[in-house]
Every structure is written in C-alpha cells, then in structure tokens.
Design a protein around this motif. Structure first.
Motif, PDB file in Angstrom:
ATOM      1  N   GLY A  75      14.142  77.567  49.091  1.00 34.19           N
ATOM      2  CA  GLY A  75      15.060  78.691  49.202  1.00 34.19           C
ATOM      3  C   GLY A  75      16.110  78.541  48.127  1.00 34.19           C
ATOM      4  O   GLY A  75      16.788  77.508  48.063  1.00 34.19           O
ATOM      5  N   ARG A  76      16.265  79.541  47.271  1.00 35.92           N
ATOM      6  CA  ARG A  76      17.171  79.419  46.125  1.00 35.92           C
ATOM      7  C   ARG A  76      18.638  79.240  46.530  1.00 35.92           C
ATOM      8  O   ARG A  76      19.478  78.902  45.723  1.00 35.92           O
ATOM      9  N   ALA A  77      18.942  79.488  47.801  1.00 41.66           N
ATOM     10  CA  ALA A  77      20.249  79.182  48.368  1.00 41.66           C
ATOM     11  C   ALA A  77      20.016  78.502  49.714  1.00 41.66           C
ATOM     12  O   ALA A  77      18.964  78.690  50.335  1.00 41.66           O
ATOM     13  N   ASP A  78      20.981  77.730  50.181  1.00 46.42           N
ATOM     14  CA  ASP A  78      20.820  77.054  51.460  1.00 46.42           C
ATOM     15  C   ASP A  78      20.556  78.042  52.589  1.00 46.42           C
ATOM     16  O   ASP A  78      19.767  77.767  53.499  1.00 46.42           O
ATOM     17  N   ALA A  79      21.217  79.205  52.545  1.00 46.42           N
ATOM     18  CA  ALA A  79      21.008  80.203  53.600  1.00 46.42           C
ATOM     19  C   ALA A  79      19.548  80.639  53.646  1.00 46.42           C
ATOM     20  O   ALA A  79      18.949  80.748  54.730  1.00 46.42           O
ATOM     21  N   LEU A  80      18.960  80.875  52.493  1.00 47.79           N
ATOM     22  CA  LEU A  80      17.538  81.255  52.440  1.00 47.79           C
ATOM     23  C   LEU A  80      16.655  80.117  52.949  1.00 47.79           C
ATOM     24  O   LEU A  80      15.679  80.348  53.674  1.00 47.79           O
ATOM     25  N   ALA A  81      16.997  78.889  52.579  1.00 50.96           N
ATOM     26  CA  ALA A  81      16.209  77.735  53.018  1.00 50.96           C
ATOM     27  C   ALA A  81      16.300  77.547  54.530  1.00 50.96           C
ATOM     28  O   ALA A  81      15.309  77.198  55.186  1.00 50.96           O
ATOM     29  N   LEU A  82      17.475  77.797  55.101  1.00 51.65           N
ATOM     30  CA  LEU A  82      17.639  77.646  56.542  1.00 51.65           C
ATOM     31  C   LEU A  82      16.862  78.725  57.303  1.00 51.65           C
ATOM     32  O   LEU A  82      16.306  78.471  58.370  1.00 51.65           O
ATOM     33  N   GLY A  83      16.836  79.924  56.747  1.00 54.67           N
ATOM     34  CA  GLY A  83      16.003  80.963  57.334  1.00 54.67           C
ATOM     35  C   GLY A  83      14.535  80.574  57.288  1.00 54.67           C
ATOM     36  O   GLY A  83      13.785  80.772  58.253  1.00 54.67           O
ATOM     37  N   ALA A  84      14.119  79.996  56.160  1.00 58.77           N
ATOM     38  CA  ALA A  84      12.736  79.540  56.009  1.00 58.77           C
ATOM     39  C   ALA A  84      12.407  78.437  57.013  1.00 58.77           C
ATOM     40  O   ALA A  84      11.309  78.395  57.571  1.00 58.77           O
ATOM     41  N   ALA A  85      13.367  77.550  57.243  1.00 60.34           N
ATOM     42  CA  ALA A  85      13.151  76.460  58.199  1.00 60.34           C
ATOM     43  C   ALA A  85      12.899  77.009  59.604  1.00 60.34           C
ATOM     44  O   ALA A  85      12.042  76.491  60.349  1.00 60.34           O
TER      45      ALA A  85
END
Length: 310
Positions: A216-226
C-alpha cells in the motif's frame, strides 16, 4: 521568543481555519493550505507547523481542502486576499496543482511546497521525503523478507502526484534487481484512504488469490489491505508493507499487521516548512529542493518512532 495565543479564525470556504496570533502587531502571517486533514500524515505535518509558529510568534492560518483541488484553489485565493506573507502548500492532488502557486506568485507571495509539488509551477522550495530512495529501500526489504520470490500487488496513491510517481520509480528499481518478485496486480486509489485500500485489495484477492505481497503506497492503504487479507481467510501468508510511518502504521508494524513501513520525518518537515517560509519572507534564499531521508521501520526498530516521532 514570544508565546502567542491561539484563536479561531473566520471560516474560509466553508471550512474551519485556525490561527496562531502573536502579541506583536508586526509579526508576519503565514498560510498553510493542507490537502486533507483527515489524513494522519498531513495532520502530523500541520501540528508541527503550528507548534513552530507558536514558538516563533507567527500568525498561522490553516485551511483544509478535504481532498478537493477546486476547494483548495478558492481557499488559497482567500488566504492571498487576507494578506498572508508566505504560503505553505500541500496540493490536494495533481489536478490544478499549479494554480495556487501562480496566484501566490502574482501577488508576490513566496510558496513552500510540502510532500507534493506542481511540476508545471514549482514553488520557491519543495520539502519532501526522498521517496525514490525510500521506496527502493522498502522494495529491497520485501525482496529479503520473501527470499526474492512472490506475487506482488500494489495499491497506488493518487496518480500523477509526486509521492506516487516517486514511490513507483523507487519500488520498480528494487523489483528489477529481484526478478523473482512479479507484479500481478496494480490499481490506483483516489485519495490514499483506508477504505479504498480494503476495497481494492479485496477485489485483487478475488481475482488473484495467489498474491503473496501487498504494497500500500500509504500506511492507510496498507491497513485497508491487511483487513481484506484477514477477511479473505487465505491458506497462505501475505507480506503487507506500507509507507509514511504515521501513528496507525507504526502501531500496525509493532503488532505484526504490517511487515514494514518507511517512517517519514513529519515533525521535522513541518518545522522546516515554517522556517523556510520565514526565510523567504525576509528575502533569504533557500534551496529549491529539500529532500529528507525516511527510515525503514520494522518490528525490530519501531518502538523509538512510536515514543517520539521524528
């Protein structure tokens, strides 16, 4: 050093603006136009600028575009009419990013761009993380974690923005040196938000259940992916990495939800932005580009960043 008093300023374009008012009538007023204060990352920069303004006895007026470029153009025009002496500017997106800079320049107001810049209308100085180098470092870490093999999915930020372009370049460079990692899915978000990360990752996992790495190019995107990975109940582990090192991202690294992130120096960026604006007001030349390093952050070294953000 004057302390200053905080007051609430008049609403600008339907959004609230907060001003630090110094006791001295001769202090310079600086405008801070933020892309989106719903973002933890931008909030951290704003808070750092506010703290430095208060310490220096500078009047600071903050406006929040809420991710809308047209709103931001109107807000910046209001700040110019208000009589600010310098503008600290975080563009709300790639669309019309140069318009506020041109408007400020026409009014002889220097501009400090932070995190993002308008390629067609560069500010007097641009302060940002060296995202090319940072994303390359993150890609190298992913290569090491996975043993150089896996199927990669990338959830991009806003296309055309400086961070997205630079992170793409840096990560691609790392993948080129790790040919066993194959990008099998790639999709852009509109606003770097967590709910977008969830929806995009969920769709990716349905089409490509063999994904083993999510960036995820930002932590928020990565957390959504998680969250999407958790819901998918896959039969294999997925390495998830982010970028920013904001509060939620750091806690996720600590808890093992994210394997790694790149921690940006938001506190230093905010302080540097305010002081660069003050130098420009005084006619002091500042570098056209001020790039800062980011720190690769894993479970092994995350604790100090949680305790004190750089």
């Amino acid at each position: 050093m004057q302390t200053g008093k905080m007051i609430v300023a008049a609403t600008l374009v339907g959004l609230s603006a907060v001003a630090w008012r110094p006791d001295s009538a001769h202090a310079q007023e600086v405008g801070l136009a933020v892309a989106n204060l719903q973002s933890n990352f931008f909030n951290e920069i704003k808070q750092a600028v506010e703290a430095e303004a208060k310490a220096k006895g500078v009047t600071l007026t903050v406006v929040d575009a809420r991710g809308d470029s047209a709103t931001q153009v109107s807000q910046v025009q209001d700040l110019i009419t208000r009589g600010i002496k310098a503008l600290i500017y975080i563009p709300a997106g790639a669309t019309a990013a140069g318009v506020p800079v041109r408007a400020a320049r026409a009014a002889n107001i220097p501009v400090v761009a932070v995190d993002r810049t308008a390629p067609d209308e560069p500010a007097e100085t641009f302060i940002a993380t060296d995202s090319v180098a940072a994303a390359r470092t993150l890609g190298n870490e992913v290569c090491a974690i996975t043993g150089g093999k896996g199927n990669v999915a990338i959830i991009q930020g806003q296309l055309g923005t400086t961070p997205e372009v630079d992170r793409d370049n840096g990560f691609n460079t790392a993948l080129a040196a790790c040919p066993g990692l194959k990008v099998i899915a790639k999709q852009a978000s509109k606003g770097w938000h967590r709910d977008e990360g969830f929806a995009i990752a969920q769709d990716m996992l349905q089409r490509h259940p063999d994904i083993t790495v999510l960036f995820g190019r930002a932590d928020a995107l990565a957390l959504g992916a998680a969250q999407a990975v958790k819901v998918a109940n896959l039969d294999h582990q997925v390495v998830i990495v982010g970028f920013d090192g904001d509060t939620s991202g750091l806690l996720a690294v600590r808890d093992g939800t994210l394997a790694a992130t790149m921690t940006q120096k938001t506190q230093f960026m905010g302080k540097l932005a305010l002081n660069s604006a003050l130098d420009l007001i005084k006619g002091v030349k500042v570098p056209a580009m001020q790039l800062l390093p980011a720190e690769l952050t894993t479970k092994a070294n995350v604790a100090p960043f949680i305790a004190t953000h750089p």
